[in-house]
Design a protein around this motif. Structure first.
Motif, PDB file in Angstrom:
ATOM      1  N   PHE A   1      39.073  43.632  46.567  1.00  0.00           N
ATOM      2  CA  PHE A   1      39.129  45.085  46.482  1.00  0.00           C
ATOM      3  C   PHE A   1      37.820  45.590  45.886  1.00  0.00           C
ATOM      4  O   PHE A   1      37.444  45.191  44.777  1.00  0.00           O
ATOM      5  CB  PHE A   1      40.295  45.534  45.600  1.00  0.00           C
ATOM      6  CG  PHE A   1      41.659  45.254  46.183  1.00  0.00           C
ATOM      7  CD1 PHE A   1      42.115  45.948  47.294  1.00  0.00           C
ATOM      8  CD2 PHE A   1      42.479  44.289  45.612  1.00  0.00           C
ATOM      9  CE1 PHE A   1      43.374  45.695  47.827  1.00  0.00           C
ATOM     10  CE2 PHE A   1      43.743  44.038  46.128  1.00  0.00           C
ATOM     11  CZ  PHE A   1      44.193  44.746  47.247  1.00  0.00           C
ATOM     12  N   LEU A   2      37.143  46.490  46.598  1.00  0.00           N
ATOM     13  CA  LEU A   2      35.855  47.011  46.139  1.00  0.00           C
ATOM     14  C   LEU A   2      36.053  48.277  45.298  1.00  0.00           C
ATOM     15  O   LEU A   2      35.457  49.314  45.545  1.00  0.00           O
ATOM     16  CB  LEU A   2      34.944  47.293  47.336  1.00  0.00           C
ATOM     17  CG  LEU A   2      34.618  46.081  48.217  1.00  0.00           C
ATOM     18  CD1 LEU A   2      33.733  46.492  49.387  1.00  0.00           C
ATOM     19  CD2 LEU A   2      33.957  44.983  47.404  1.00  0.00           C
ATOM     20  N   GLY A   3      36.890  48.179  44.292  1.00  0.00           N
ATOM     21  CA  GLY A   3      37.038  49.253  43.333  1.00  0.00           C
ATOM     22  C   GLY A   3      38.115  50.268  43.673  1.00  0.00           C
ATOM     23  O   GLY A   3      38.533  50.431  44.816  1.00  0.00           O
ATOM     24  N   ASP A   4      38.582  50.948  42.614  1.00  0.00           N
ATOM     25  CA  ASP A   4      39.618  51.978  42.702  1.00  0.00           C
ATOM     26  C   ASP A   4      40.872  51.450  43.385  1.00  0.00           C
ATOM     27  O   ASP A   4      41.407  52.044  44.320  1.00  0.00           O
ATOM     28  CB  ASP A   4      39.092  53.228  43.408  1.00  0.00           C
ATOM     29  CG  ASP A   4      38.097  54.004  42.554  1.00  0.00           C
ATOM     30  OD1 ASP A   4      37.843  53.571  41.399  1.00  0.00           O
ATOM     31  OD2 ASP A   4      37.574  55.015  43.018  1.00  0.00           O
ATOM     32  N   LEU A   5      41.337  50.322  42.873  1.00  0.00           N
ATOM     33  CA  LEU A   5      42.586  49.746  43.371  1.00  0.00           C
ATOM     34  C   LEU A   5      43.765  50.615  42.945  1.00  0.00           C
ATOM     35  O   LEU A   5      44.626  50.945  43.757  1.00  0.00           O
ATOM     36  CB  LEU A   5      42.756  48.319  42.847  1.00  0.00           C
ATOM     37  CG  LEU A   5      44.090  47.628  43.135  1.00  0.00           C
ATOM     38  CD1 LEU A   5      44.364  47.576  44.638  1.00  0.00           C
ATOM     39  CD2 LEU A   5      44.100  46.225  42.542  1.00  0.00           C
TER      40      LEU A   5
ATOM     41  N   VAL B   1      40.630  39.481  44.073  1.00  0.00           N
ATOM     42  CA  VAL B   1      39.485  39.859  43.250  1.00  0.00           C
ATOM     43  C   VAL B   1      39.377  41.377  43.247  1.00  0.00           C
ATOM     44  O   VAL B   1      39.489  42.022  44.297  1.00  0.00           O
ATOM     45  CB  VAL B   1      38.179  39.243  43.803  1.00  0.00           C
ATOM     46  CG1 VAL B   1      36.974  39.735  43.019  1.00  0.00           C
ATOM     47  CG2 VAL B   1      38.254  37.730  43.785  1.00  0.00           C
ATOM     48  N   LEU B   2      39.175  41.952  42.080  1.00  0.00           N
ATOM     49  CA  LEU B   2      38.947  43.392  41.957  1.00  0.00           C
ATOM     50  C   LEU B   2      37.579  43.645  41.355  1.00  0.00           C
ATOM     51  O   LEU B   2      37.288  43.201  40.244  1.00  0.00           O
ATOM     52  CB  LEU B   2      40.024  44.041  41.086  1.00  0.00           C
ATOM     53  CG  LEU B   2      39.778  45.504  40.674  1.00  0.00           C
ATOM     54  CD1 LEU B   2      39.659  46.406  41.889  1.00  0.00           C
ATOM     55  CD2 LEU B   2      40.876  45.996  39.730  1.00  0.00           C
ATOM     56  N   ILE B   3      36.728  44.337  42.122  1.00  0.00           N
ATOM     57  CA  ILE B   3      35.477  44.859  41.583  1.00  0.00           C
ATOM     58  C   ILE B   3      35.832  46.218  40.976  1.00  0.00           C
ATOM     59  O   ILE B   3      36.179  47.148  41.694  1.00  0.00           O
ATOM     60  CB  ILE B   3      34.416  45.034  42.690  1.00  0.00           C
ATOM     61  CG1 ILE B   3      34.279  43.755  43.535  1.00  0.00           C
ATOM     62  CG2 ILE B   3      33.084  45.450  42.082  1.00  0.00           C
ATOM     63  CD1 ILE B   3      33.888  42.530  42.773  1.00  0.00           C
TER      64      ILE B   3
ATOM     65  N   LEU C   1      38.800  39.901  37.721  1.00  0.00           N
ATOM     66  CA  LEU C   1      38.074  41.166  37.590  1.00  0.00           C
ATOM     67  C   LEU C   1      36.568  40.923  37.471  1.00  0.00           C
ATOM     68  O   LEU C   1      36.129  39.994  36.798  1.00  0.00           O
ATOM     69  CB  LEU C   1      38.562  41.928  36.358  1.00  0.00           C
ATOM     70  CG  LEU C   1      40.065  42.246  36.296  1.00  0.00           C
ATOM     71  CD1 LEU C   1      40.409  42.876  34.958  1.00  0.00           C
ATOM     72  CD2 LEU C   1      40.468  43.160  37.435  1.00  0.00           C
ATOM     73  N   HIS C   2      35.796  41.773  38.129  1.00  0.00           N
ATOM     74  CA  HIS C   2      34.331  41.715  38.048  1.00  0.00           C
ATOM     75  C   HIS C   2      33.769  43.131  38.059  1.00  0.00           C
ATOM     76  O   HIS C   2      34.384  44.046  38.610  1.00  0.00           O
ATOM     77  CB  HIS C   2      33.746  40.958  39.254  1.00  0.00           C
ATOM     78  CG  HIS C   2      34.127  39.514  39.335  1.00  0.00           C
ATOM     79  ND1 HIS C   2      33.421  38.518  38.695  1.00  0.00           N
ATOM     80  CD2 HIS C   2      35.148  38.903  39.990  1.00  0.00           C
ATOM     81  CE1 HIS C   2      33.981  37.343  38.959  1.00  0.00           C
ATOM     82  NE2 HIS C   2      35.029  37.552  39.741  1.00  0.00           N
ATOM     83  N   LYS C   3      32.595  43.285  37.477  1.00  0.00           N
ATOM     84  CA  LYS C   3      31.844  44.530  37.655  1.00  0.00           C
ATOM     85  C   LYS C   3      31.052  44.474  38.949  1.00  0.00           C
ATOM     86  O   LYS C   3      30.849  45.494  39.612  1.00  0.00           O
ATOM     87  CB  LYS C   3      30.908  44.765  36.462  1.00  0.00           C
ATOM     88  CG  LYS C   3      31.631  45.096  35.161  1.00  0.00           C
ATOM     89  CD  LYS C   3      30.649  45.412  34.051  1.00  0.00           C
ATOM     90  CE  LYS C   3      31.378  45.798  32.761  1.00  0.00           C
ATOM     91  NZ  LYS C   3      30.414  46.088  31.664  1.00  0.00           N
ATOM     92  N   GLU C   4      30.594  43.288  39.279  1.00  0.00           N
ATOM     93  CA  GLU C   4      29.909  43.037  40.542  1.00  0.00           C
ATOM     94  C   GLU C   4      30.056  41.564  40.857  1.00  0.00           C
ATOM     95  O   GLU C   4      30.316  40.748  39.964  1.00  0.00           O
ATOM     96  CB  GLU C   4      28.436  43.433  40.473  1.00  0.00           C
ATOM     97  CG  GLU C   4      27.639  42.696  39.407  1.00  0.00           C
ATOM     98  CD  GLU C   4      26.193  43.151  39.365  1.00  0.00           C
ATOM     99  OE1 GLU C   4      25.309  42.273  39.476  1.00  0.00           O
ATOM    100  OE2 GLU C   4      25.953  44.359  39.224  1.00  0.00           O
ATOM    101  N   LEU C   5      29.885  41.202  42.120  1.00  0.00           N
ATOM    102  CA  LEU C   5      30.092  39.817  42.523  1.00  0.00           C
ATOM    103  C   LEU C   5      29.218  39.501  43.720  1.00  0.00           C
ATOM    104  O   LEU C   5      29.256  40.208  44.733  1.00  0.00           O
ATOM    105  CB  LEU C   5      31.566  39.594  42.879  1.00  0.00           C
ATOM    106  CG  LEU C   5      31.949  38.198  43.387  1.00  0.00           C
ATOM    107  CD1 LEU C   5      31.733  37.151  42.298  1.00  0.00           C
ATOM    108  CD2 LEU C   5      33.395  38.186  43.867  1.00  0.00           C
TER     109      LEU C   5
END
Length: 219
Positions: free
Chosen positions: A76-80, A105-107, A126-130
């Motif tokens: 997921f590229l953010g705002d899940l 994975v959640l960015i 969870l990641h801030k970036e990957l």
């Protein structure tokens, strides 16, 4: 299930799906941006009448994609989740229990304010970036799309991109779109209850509009 549009990019085989997601064949990964689970509950909590089944519809679409493409990873590229915890979280927990072996994975995006513990308890990383292969997964687009990010070509979301088409009779329609630029690609918002905006693409961009059952190359 509707067929996707194959797109070979940076020596990777991507399938652009009309469900507004990407299946990345080399990594056996399904990518989606801006799902915004919990937005319905957020509005209903504020007294705004929104159909309850919109959240379950998005989860059902995700389930269908997982059953069809059998990904090993869901990114997921953010705002899940749209905001703080509400009753829609229970639906998400139940959905997650159906795919215990799926790596998720959640960015983290700007709306992802729920405590990290709630995600990690569900086995979500969870990641801030990957960085993965040639791609750098982010939520926000590059501040300057002319400058290449150190981690690779950016895949991101956040702005809910759309493209405006004008017909011969001057009628217009705005379609959700995948927008591939020089250094980054912006994915359409996956969630039904998110809206879209029109964007202008540079001549070098590759833009793919999303129709109900197919994805079409526009530029």
């Amino acid at each position: 299930m509707s067929a996707g549009t194959p797109f070979q990019f940076l020596d990777q085989d991507l399938l652009l799906l009309p469900q507004k997601a990407i299946y990345w064949q080399q990594e056996k990964a399904l990518l989606a941006a801006d799902v915004h689970f919990g937005k319905v509950g957020h509005f209903r909590k504020a007294g705004i009448a929104i159909p309850r089944n919109m959240e379950q519809d998005d989860l059902a679409v995700l389930s269908d994609l997982i059953h069809e493409y059998r990904p090993e990873k869901l990114i997921f590229l953010g705002d899940l989740f749209h905001s703080d915890m509400n009753n829609d979280w229970d639906w998400f927990v139940l959905w997650r229990s159906q795919f215990p072996r799926l790596q998720i994975v959640l960015i983290k995006g700007n709306h992802d304010i729920i405590s990290d513990n709630h995600y990690t308890n569900l086995g979500i990383t969870l990641h801030k970036e990957l960085t993965m292969g040639p791609f750098l997964m982010l939520h926000h687009p590059l501040p300057d799309p002319e400058v290449k990010a150190e981690g690779g070509y950016v895949l991101c979301g956040h702005i809910h991109p759309g493209v405006s088409l004008v017909g011969r009779g001057r009628q217009s329609v705005t379609l959700p779109c995948f927008a591939f630029g020089k250094n980054q690609a912006i994915l359409p918002s996956f969630g039904k209850f998110t809206g879209k905006v029109a964007i202008l693409s540079r001549k070098a961009d590759k833009v793919f509009g999303v129709l109900k059952d197919k994805v079409i190359a526009i530029g």
